[in-house]
Scaffold this motif. Structure first.
Motif, PDB file in Angstrom:
ATOM      1  N   ILE A   3       0.799  -1.264   0.040  1.00 17.75           N
ATOM      2  CA  ILE A   3      -0.184   0.066   0.212  1.00 17.75           C
ATOM      3  C   ILE A   3       0.982   1.244  -0.293  1.00 17.75           C
ATOM      4  CG2 ILE A   3      -2.089  -1.087   1.129  1.00 17.75           C
ATOM      5  CD1 ILE A   3      -1.146   0.160   3.813  1.00 17.75           C
ATOM      6  N   PHE A   4       0.409   2.191  -0.631  1.00 18.03           N
ATOM      7  CA  PHE A   4       0.942   3.565  -0.609  1.00 18.03           C
ATOM      8  C   PHE A   4       0.054   4.550   0.156  1.00 18.03           C
ATOM      9  CE2 PHE A   4       3.280   1.230  -3.932  1.00 18.03           C
ATOM     10  CZ  PHE A   4       4.254   1.920  -4.296  1.00 18.03           C
ATOM     11  N   LEU A   5       0.360   5.074   1.108  1.00 17.65           N
ATOM     12  CA  LEU A   5      -0.264   6.018   1.880  1.00 17.65           C
ATOM     13  C   LEU A   5       0.123   7.480   1.404  1.00 17.65           C
ATOM     14  CD1 LEU A   5       0.241   4.577   5.510  1.00 17.65           C
ATOM     15  CD2 LEU A   5      -1.890   4.386   4.044  1.00 17.65           C
ATOM     16  N   ILE A   6      -0.632   8.203   0.941  1.00 21.64           N
ATOM     17  CA  ILE A   6      -0.423   9.419   0.498  1.00 21.64           C
ATOM     18  C   ILE A   6      -0.986  10.647   1.073  1.00 21.64           C
ATOM     19  CG2 ILE A   6      -0.139  10.852  -1.567  1.00 21.64           C
ATOM     20  CD1 ILE A   6      -0.370   8.249  -3.315  1.00 21.64           C
ATOM     21  N   ALA A  36       5.123  17.354  -7.788  1.00 18.75           N
ATOM     22  CA  ALA A  36       6.061  16.782  -6.862  1.00 18.75           C
ATOM     23  C   ALA A  36       5.706  15.344  -6.514  1.00 18.75           C
ATOM     24  CB  ALA A  36       6.307  17.858  -5.762  1.00 18.75           C
ATOM     25  N   VAL A  37       4.343  15.234  -5.745  1.00 19.29           N
ATOM     26  CA  VAL A  37       3.763  14.012  -5.375  1.00 19.29           C
ATOM     27  C   VAL A  37       4.003  12.904  -6.702  1.00 19.29           C
ATOM     28  CG1 VAL A  37       1.828  12.846  -4.680  1.00 19.29           C
ATOM     29  CG2 VAL A  37       2.333  15.056  -3.780  1.00 19.29           C
ATOM     30  N   ARG A  38       3.558  13.215  -7.731  1.00 24.25           N
ATOM     31  CA  ARG A  38       3.652  12.554  -8.758  1.00 24.25           C
ATOM     32  C   ARG A  38       5.055  11.692  -8.948  1.00 24.25           C
ATOM     33  NH1 ARG A  38       0.951  15.599 -12.582  1.00 24.25           N
ATOM     34  NH2 ARG A  38      -1.102  14.910 -12.512  1.00 24.25           N
ATOM     35  N   LYS A  39       5.973  12.513  -8.817  1.00 22.79           N
ATOM     36  CA  LYS A  39       7.596  12.162  -9.052  1.00 22.79           C
ATOM     37  C   LYS A  39       7.709  11.086  -7.912  1.00 22.79           C
ATOM     38  CE  LYS A  39       9.250  16.229 -11.197  1.00 22.79           C
ATOM     39  NZ  LYS A  39       9.869  17.433 -11.213  1.00 22.79           N
ATOM     40  N   ASN A  40       7.115  10.937  -6.880  1.00 26.43           N
ATOM     41  CA  ASN A  40       7.267  10.285  -5.640  1.00 26.43           C
ATOM     42  C   ASN A  40       6.578   8.708  -5.801  1.00 26.43           C
ATOM     43  OD1 ASN A  40       9.359  11.747  -4.324  1.00 26.43           O
ATOM     44  ND2 ASN A  40       7.700  13.073  -3.434  1.00 26.43           N
ATOM     45  N   ILE A  41       5.800   8.658  -6.858  1.00 23.85           N
ATOM     46  CA  ILE A  41       5.250   7.347  -7.025  1.00 23.85           C
ATOM     47  C   ILE A  41       5.713   6.888  -8.039  1.00 23.85           C
ATOM     48  CG2 ILE A  41       2.974   6.396  -7.634  1.00 23.85           C
ATOM     49  CD1 ILE A  41       1.699   8.823  -6.227  1.00 23.85           C
ATOM     50  N   GLY A  64      -6.100  14.109  -9.289  1.00 21.14           N
ATOM     51  CA  GLY A  64      -5.036  14.588  -9.922  1.00 21.14           C
ATOM     52  C   GLY A  64      -3.988  13.579 -10.563  1.00 21.14           C
ATOM     53  N   LEU A  65      -3.978  12.660  -9.337  1.00 19.86           N
ATOM     54  CA  LEU A  65      -3.153  11.412  -9.782  1.00 19.86           C
ATOM     55  C   LEU A  65      -3.422  10.378 -10.511  1.00 19.86           C
ATOM     56  CD1 LEU A  65      -1.522  11.522  -5.838  1.00 19.86           C
ATOM     57  CD2 LEU A  65      -0.209  12.130  -7.699  1.00 19.86           C
ATOM     58  N   PHE A  66      -4.506  10.059 -10.224  1.00 21.74           N
ATOM     59  CA  PHE A  66      -5.044   8.642 -10.743  1.00 21.74           C
ATOM     60  C   PHE A  66      -6.372   8.806 -11.533  1.00 21.74           C
ATOM     61  CE2 PHE A  66      -2.884   7.737  -6.685  1.00 21.74           C
ATOM     62  CZ  PHE A  66      -1.944   7.017  -7.032  1.00 21.74           C
ATOM     63  N   GLY A  67      -6.913  10.003 -11.746  1.00 21.38           N
ATOM     64  CA  GLY A  67      -8.059  10.274 -12.464  1.00 21.38           C
ATOM     65  C   GLY A  67      -9.261   9.652 -11.999  1.00 21.38           C
ATOM     66  N   GLU A 170       3.264  13.943   1.189  1.00 21.59           N
ATOM     67  CA  GLU A 170       4.469  12.589   1.451  1.00 21.59           C
ATOM     68  C   GLU A 170       3.964  11.380   0.828  1.00 21.59           C
ATOM     69  OE1 GLU A 170       7.453  10.736   4.758  1.00 21.59           O
ATOM     70  OE2 GLU A 170       6.507  12.680   5.085  1.00 21.59           O
ATOM     71  N   VAL A 171       4.605  10.438   0.392  1.00 20.62           N
ATOM     72  CA  VAL A 171       4.194   9.176   0.058  1.00 20.62           C
ATOM     73  C   VAL A 171       4.965   8.102   0.734  1.00 20.62           C
ATOM     74  CG1 VAL A 171       4.125   7.201  -1.880  1.00 20.62           C
ATOM     75  CG2 VAL A 171       3.805   9.829  -2.235  1.00 20.62           C
ATOM     76  N   ILE A 172       4.190   7.370   1.577  1.00 25.27           N
ATOM     77  CA  ILE A 172       4.672   6.300   2.318  1.00 25.27           C
ATOM     78  C   ILE A 172       4.308   4.884   2.200  1.00 25.27           C
ATOM     79  CG2 ILE A 172       4.871   5.223   4.805  1.00 25.27           C
ATOM     80  CD1 ILE A 172       4.286   8.245   5.963  1.00 25.27           C
TER      81      ILE A 172
END
Length: 182
Positions: A3-6, A36-41, A64-67, A170-172
């Motif tokens: 999982i990616f927590l954003i 910036a967030v997009r670059k961390n996924i 915005g990230l995933f549609g 942040e992306v965890i």
């Protein structure tokens, strides 16, 4: 399951205001923060599902990230600060604030909830995901649920979970291996 927590990006509100479940919009810097967030996924990940808090500061980032195709879940909302919502922290009466500050895990905000209650929402959500055994999954949410989920997955006491700093956007990345349902 991976999982990616954003965490949502910077909300449109002045510092020092209590705003848990208030439905705030995002700051004017949203497009720059989104990039910036997009670059961390990682680009090579095909997310099976994308979940979001229903609050617009999370939904806007999720879209915005995933549609389209975002699944909203109320269990991913931030702490309900009740009577303190939209009050300046320094204007909350000390006789209300001090007991909560001493035991925020168990003491709820007036007309709100405790951090333990928020954590239970997050654990319930994780248990449901665990039954699906799918992944990877993106979860766009708030700092409170991220800390509570992180604490649960890593067996950290809730009172110690605020040691995890969670910046806006942040992306965890977490791996849920054989997580036991509670």
């Amino acid at each position: 399951m991976e999982i990616f927590l954003i965490r949502h990006t910077q909300p449109a509100i002045n510092k020092g205001i209590c705003y848990g479940q208030t439905d705030l919009d995002l700051a004017e810097s949203f497009e720059k923060e989104l990039t910036a967030v997009r670059k961390n996924i990682p680009n090579n990940i095909n997310f099976q599902s994308v979940y979001s808090s229903p609050l617009k500061r999370c939904k806007k980032l999720a879209i915005g990230l995933f549609g389209d195709g975002i699944i909203e879940d109320h269990r991913l909302m931030e702490l309900n600060f009740g009577a303190w919502e939209m009050k300046a922290w320094n204007k909350i009466p000390q006789e209300e604030l001090n007991p909560w500050m001493e035991d925020f895990v168990h003491i709820p905000c007036p007309n709100g909830e405790s951090y333990h209650e928020l954590s239970n929402r997050g654990i319930d959500f994780l248990n449901e995901l665990n039954k699906l055994s799918v992944g990877p999954i993106a979860i766009i949410t708030h700092a409170g649920p991220i800390r509570a989920i992180h604490a649960h997955v890593n067996n950290i006491a809730l009172k110690d979970s605020f040691e995890l700093k969670v910046d806006y956007g942040e992306v965890i990345r977490l791996q849920l291996e054989n997580m036991q349902s509670i």
